[in-house]
Write a protein that holds these residues in place. Sequence first.
Motif, PDB file in Angstrom:
ATOM      1  N   LYS A 164      44.144  37.423  22.352  1.00 46.89           N
ATOM      2  CA  LYS A 164      45.569  37.728  22.876  1.00 46.89           C
ATOM      3  C   LYS A 164      45.968  37.068  23.713  1.00 46.89           C
ATOM      4  CE  LYS A 164      43.865  42.497  21.164  1.00 46.89           C
ATOM      5  NZ  LYS A 164      43.684  43.727  21.717  1.00 46.89           N
ATOM      6  N   ILE A 165      47.218  36.513  23.911  1.00 47.46           N
ATOM      7  CA  ILE A 165      47.809  35.500  24.983  1.00 47.46           C
ATOM      8  C   ILE A 165      48.658  36.264  25.704  1.00 47.46           C
ATOM      9  CG2 ILE A 165      49.068  33.604  25.361  1.00 47.46           C
ATOM     10  CD1 ILE A 165      48.211  32.512  22.625  1.00 47.46           C
ATOM     11  N   ARG A 166      48.386  36.140  26.987  1.00 50.59           N
ATOM     12  CA  ARG A 166      49.242  36.808  28.046  1.00 50.59           C
ATOM     13  C   ARG A 166      49.712  35.834  28.955  1.00 50.59           C
ATOM     14  NH1 ARG A 166      48.805  39.916  24.849  1.00 50.59           N
ATOM     15  NH2 ARG A 166      48.416  42.122  25.076  1.00 50.59           N
ATOM     16  N   PHE A 167      50.895  35.733  29.570  1.00 52.86           N
ATOM     17  CA  PHE A 167      51.185  34.673  30.679  1.00 52.86           C
ATOM     18  C   PHE A 167      51.497  35.350  31.820  1.00 52.86           C
ATOM     19  CE2 PHE A 167      53.379  34.051  26.333  1.00 52.86           C
ATOM     20  CZ  PHE A 167      52.812  32.777  26.128  1.00 52.86           C
ATOM     21  N   MET A 168      51.356  34.560  32.914  1.00 54.67           N
ATOM     22  CA  MET A 168      51.295  34.918  34.483  1.00 54.67           C
ATOM     23  C   MET A 168      51.513  33.606  35.397  1.00 54.67           C
ATOM     24  SD  MET A 168      47.894  37.784  34.939  1.00 54.67           S
ATOM     25  CE  MET A 168      48.415  38.330  36.332  1.00 54.67           C
ATOM     26  N   GLU A 169      52.253  34.091  36.439  1.00 56.47           N
ATOM     27  CA  GLU A 169      52.161  32.964  37.394  1.00 56.47           C
ATOM     28  C   GLU A 169      50.733  32.863  38.062  1.00 56.47           C
ATOM     29  OE1 GLU A 169      54.758  30.851  37.931  1.00 56.47           O
ATOM     30  OE2 GLU A 169      55.562  31.878  35.934  1.00 56.47           O
ATOM     31  N   PRO A 170      50.794  31.597  38.515  1.00 56.03           N
ATOM     32  CA  PRO A 170      49.417  31.293  39.136  1.00 56.03           C
ATOM     33  C   PRO A 170      49.052  32.311  40.338  1.00 56.03           C
ATOM     34  CG  PRO A 170      50.347  29.229  38.790  1.00 56.03           C
ATOM     35  CD  PRO A 170      51.391  30.273  38.492  1.00 56.03           C
ATOM     36  N   HIS A 171      50.006  32.436  41.347  1.00 55.31           N
ATOM     37  CA  HIS A 171      49.889  33.533  42.383  1.00 55.31           C
ATOM     38  C   HIS A 171      49.430  34.796  41.949  1.00 55.31           C
ATOM     39  CE1 HIS A 171      49.931  34.924  46.460  1.00 55.31           C
ATOM     40  NE2 HIS A 171      50.551  35.691  46.099  1.00 55.31           N
ATOM     41  N   GLU A 172      50.267  35.239  41.091  1.00 53.16           N
ATOM     42  CA  GLU A 172      50.299  36.700  40.611  1.00 53.16           C
ATOM     43  C   GLU A 172      48.780  36.927  40.037  1.00 53.16           C
ATOM     44  OE1 GLU A 172      52.352  39.611  37.144  1.00 53.16           O
ATOM     45  OE2 GLU A 172      52.668  37.526  37.035  1.00 53.16           O
ATOM     46  N   HIS A 173      48.324  35.642  39.070  1.00 56.69           N
ATOM     47  CA  HIS A 173      47.117  35.673  38.563  1.00 56.69           C
ATOM     48  C   HIS A 173      46.155  36.028  39.573  1.00 56.69           C
ATOM     49  CE1 HIS A 173      43.341  33.839  37.272  1.00 56.69           C
ATOM     50  NE2 HIS A 173      43.683  34.111  36.215  1.00 56.69           N
ATOM     51  N   ASP A 174      46.084  35.210  40.643  1.00 54.54           N
ATOM     52  CA  ASP A 174      44.886  35.021  41.611  1.00 54.54           C
ATOM     53  C   ASP A 174      44.878  36.397  42.569  1.00 54.54           C
ATOM     54  OD1 ASP A 174      44.496  32.654  40.681  1.00 54.54           O
ATOM     55  OD2 ASP A 174      44.764  31.574  42.594  1.00 54.54           O
ATOM     56  N   ASN A 175      45.975  36.774  42.822  1.00 55.52           N
ATOM     57  CA  ASN A 175      46.220  38.083  43.306  1.00 55.52           C
ATOM     58  C   ASN A 175      45.739  39.381  42.734  1.00 55.52           C
ATOM     59  OD1 ASN A 175      48.112  40.687  44.571  1.00 55.52           O
ATOM     60  ND2 ASN A 175      47.217  39.503  46.039  1.00 55.52           N
ATOM     61  N   GLN A 176      46.176  39.392  41.339  1.00 53.04           N
ATOM     62  CA  GLN A 176      45.496  40.389  40.463  1.00 53.04           C
ATOM     63  C   GLN A 176      44.066  40.671  40.352  1.00 53.04           C
ATOM     64  OE1 GLN A 176      48.166  41.541  37.291  1.00 53.04           O
ATOM     65  NE2 GLN A 176      50.171  41.532  38.427  1.00 53.04           N
ATOM     66  N   LEU A 177      43.586  39.360  40.068  1.00 52.20           N
ATOM     67  CA  LEU A 177      42.442  39.080  39.846  1.00 52.20           C
ATOM     68  C   LEU A 177      41.548  39.512  40.747  1.00 52.20           C
ATOM     69  CD1 LEU A 177      40.646  38.191  37.341  1.00 52.20           C
ATOM     70  CD2 LEU A 177      43.348  38.013  37.049  1.00 52.20           C
ATOM     71  N   ALA A 178      41.924  39.089  42.153  1.00 52.01           N
ATOM     72  CA  ALA A 178      41.427  39.506  43.465  1.00 52.01           C
ATOM     73  C   ALA A 178      40.662  41.153  43.367  1.00 52.01           C
ATOM     74  CB  ALA A 178      41.879  39.124  44.784  1.00 52.01           C
ATOM     75  N   PHE A 179      41.693  41.924  42.836  1.00 50.89           N
ATOM     76  CA  PHE A 179      41.590  43.452  43.103  1.00 50.89           C
ATOM     77  C   PHE A 179      40.913  43.896  41.680  1.00 50.89           C
ATOM     78  CE2 PHE A 179      44.875  43.005  45.965  1.00 50.89           C
ATOM     79  CZ  PHE A 179      44.788  44.119  46.668  1.00 50.89           C
ATOM     80  N   VAL A 180      40.986  43.435  40.656  1.00 53.62           N
ATOM     81  CA  VAL A 180      40.246  43.806  39.425  1.00 53.62           C
ATOM     82  C   VAL A 180      39.025  43.243  38.990  1.00 53.62           C
ATOM     83  CG1 VAL A 180      42.409  44.914  38.704  1.00 53.62           C
ATOM     84  CG2 VAL A 180      41.949  42.589  37.623  1.00 53.62           C
ATOM     85  N   SER A 181      38.846  41.905  39.397  1.00 56.23           N
ATOM     86  CA  SER A 181      37.572  41.439  38.971  1.00 56.23           C
ATOM     87  C   SER A 181      36.746  41.015  40.401  1.00 56.23           C
ATOM     88  CB  SER A 181      37.898  39.909  38.219  1.00 56.23           C
ATOM     89  OG  SER A 181      36.766  39.327  37.997  1.00 56.23           O
ATOM     90  N   HIS A 182      37.343  40.324  41.237  1.00 52.35           N
ATOM     91  CA  HIS A 182      36.554  39.618  42.503  1.00 52.35           C
ATOM     92  C   HIS A 182      36.110  40.614  43.272  1.00 52.35           C
ATOM     93  CE1 HIS A 182      39.406  35.884  41.500  1.00 52.35           C
ATOM     94  NE2 HIS A 182      38.624  35.983  40.512  1.00 52.35           N
ATOM     95  N   LEU A 183      36.812  41.731  43.609  1.00 53.93           N
ATOM     96  CA  LEU A 183      36.496  42.786  44.324  1.00 53.93           C
ATOM     97  C   LEU A 183      35.249  43.297  43.972  1.00 53.93           C
ATOM     98  CD1 LEU A 183      36.777  44.311  47.059  1.00 53.93           C
ATOM     99  CD2 LEU A 183      38.573  45.689  45.877  1.00 53.93           C
ATOM    100  N   SER A 184      35.159  43.656  42.617  1.00 52.58           N
ATOM    101  CA  SER A 184      34.274  44.607  41.865  1.00 52.58           C
ATOM    102  C   SER A 184      32.797  43.937  41.843  1.00 52.58           C
ATOM    103  CB  SER A 184      34.611  44.803  40.255  1.00 52.58           C
ATOM    104  OG  SER A 184      34.937  43.741  39.699  1.00 52.58           O
ATOM    105  N   HIS A 185      32.844  42.456  41.895  1.00 50.96           N
ATOM    106  CA  HIS A 185      31.661  41.613  42.005  1.00 50.96           C
ATOM    107  C   HIS A 185      31.253  41.710  43.485  1.00 50.96           C
ATOM    108  CE1 HIS A 185      32.660  40.137  38.012  1.00 50.96           C
ATOM    109  NE2 HIS A 185      31.385  39.620  37.881  1.00 50.96           N
ATOM    110  N   ILE A 186      32.047  41.791  44.203  1.00 51.54           N
ATOM    111  CA  ILE A 186      31.378  41.700  45.702  1.00 51.54           C
ATOM    112  C   ILE A 186      31.004  43.234  46.158  1.00 51.54           C
ATOM    113  CG2 ILE A 186      32.270  42.013  48.295  1.00 51.54           C
ATOM    114  CD1 ILE A 186      34.623  39.834  47.437  1.00 51.54           C
ATOM    115  N   SER A 187      31.871  44.088  45.583  1.00 52.60           N
ATOM    116  CA  SER A 187      31.051  45.732  45.602  1.00 52.60           C
ATOM    117  C   SER A 187      29.753  45.721  44.966  1.00 52.60           C
ATOM    118  CB  SER A 187      32.154  46.498  45.184  1.00 52.60           C
ATOM    119  OG  SER A 187      33.296  46.523  45.467  1.00 52.60           O
ATOM    120  N   SER A 188      29.525  45.162  43.743  1.00 52.55           N
ATOM    121  CA  SER A 188      28.238  45.384  43.196  1.00 52.55           C
ATOM    122  C   SER A 188      27.265  44.466  43.962  1.00 52.55           C
ATOM    123  CB  SER A 188      28.257  44.818  41.899  1.00 52.55           C
ATOM    124  OG  SER A 188      27.328  45.204  41.008  1.00 52.55           O
ATOM    125  N   PHE A 189      27.454  43.258  44.369  1.00 51.09           N
ATOM    126  CA  PHE A 189      26.417  42.558  45.347  1.00 51.09           C
ATOM    127  C   PHE A 189      26.287  43.128  46.559  1.00 51.09           C
ATOM    128  CE2 PHE A 189      28.682  38.565  43.340  1.00 51.09           C
ATOM    129  CZ  PHE A 189      27.301  37.777  42.862  1.00 51.09           C
TER     130      PHE A 189
END
Length: 282
Positions: A164-189
């Motif tokens: 499924k294709i979704r469109f995002m602006e680059p900054h919006e992408h990076d900011n949202q991924l920091a919360f829902v992906s990158h932070l969860s990995h840091i928490s787990s580490f």
Amino acid sequence: MKHIHIIGLGLLGGSFSLGLKKAIAGIEVTGFDKNNAHLQEALSRGIIDQSSDQVPKNADLVIVATPVDTISGIVASLLDDVSPETLILDFGSTKEHICTTLAAHPNRANFLAAHPIAGTEYAGPSAAFPDLLKDKIMILCEPEKTALHLKSKAYEAFESLGMKIRFMEPHEHDNQLAFVSHLSHISSFMLGKTVLDKMEDDKHILNMAGSGFASTVRLAKSSPAMWTPIMKENKENILEALNGYIENLATFRNLLTSDQFEQLAEKMKNANQIGDILDLKG
């Protein structure tokens, strides 16, 4: 689509190839990985049909699935000598630096910034499997800067994989991924690190670990070689996410220290809402 070339034959690059081979009869896949063991494993598993450190002139798609801090340089070099009928995609977990770096390249129209929202805690070609990307989201950034006739090749591949294709602006992408992906990995580490520190005093603590601990710490098995560049590329957004997380942890600790258990229960009750939101999303 007849030919794709993959640079970086790990979980994402390998699964993309295996998925397309399953979906499209007769497709030819070449590829390269600087890790020779990965390259040989990709050949033996049929992820690629032939190894090549050069992009074939007849390639319809070139996938760059390397650590994110290497992507801009690799793509820029590929664009210098790209065939007019070849589309280059990156699979990086951050997008703003990549898009900014490549914005002025004369062959920018031959590039599509993409990020498949899929993965596991495992890495390398041994972790790849054909259905990893099935029914997953493919985020595209700045698709209007990509030539229409080349974009159609990417859309054909995504449709073949059931994405499924979704469109995002680059900054919006990076900011949202920091919360829902990158932070969860840091928490787990860091949860894993905290328990390992405790094990220095109590060797048997993991005997007490149940499924809750296992599911929470699962991401701590992820590759530091992949995640350190992500932290580097997305530093400011990750710091924003971390600061909010640390503030919430400090509030939780303070409520516990001062025996404010009703307020503590209210905080946890509020957090329960995330489960309802995820159920609706699913």
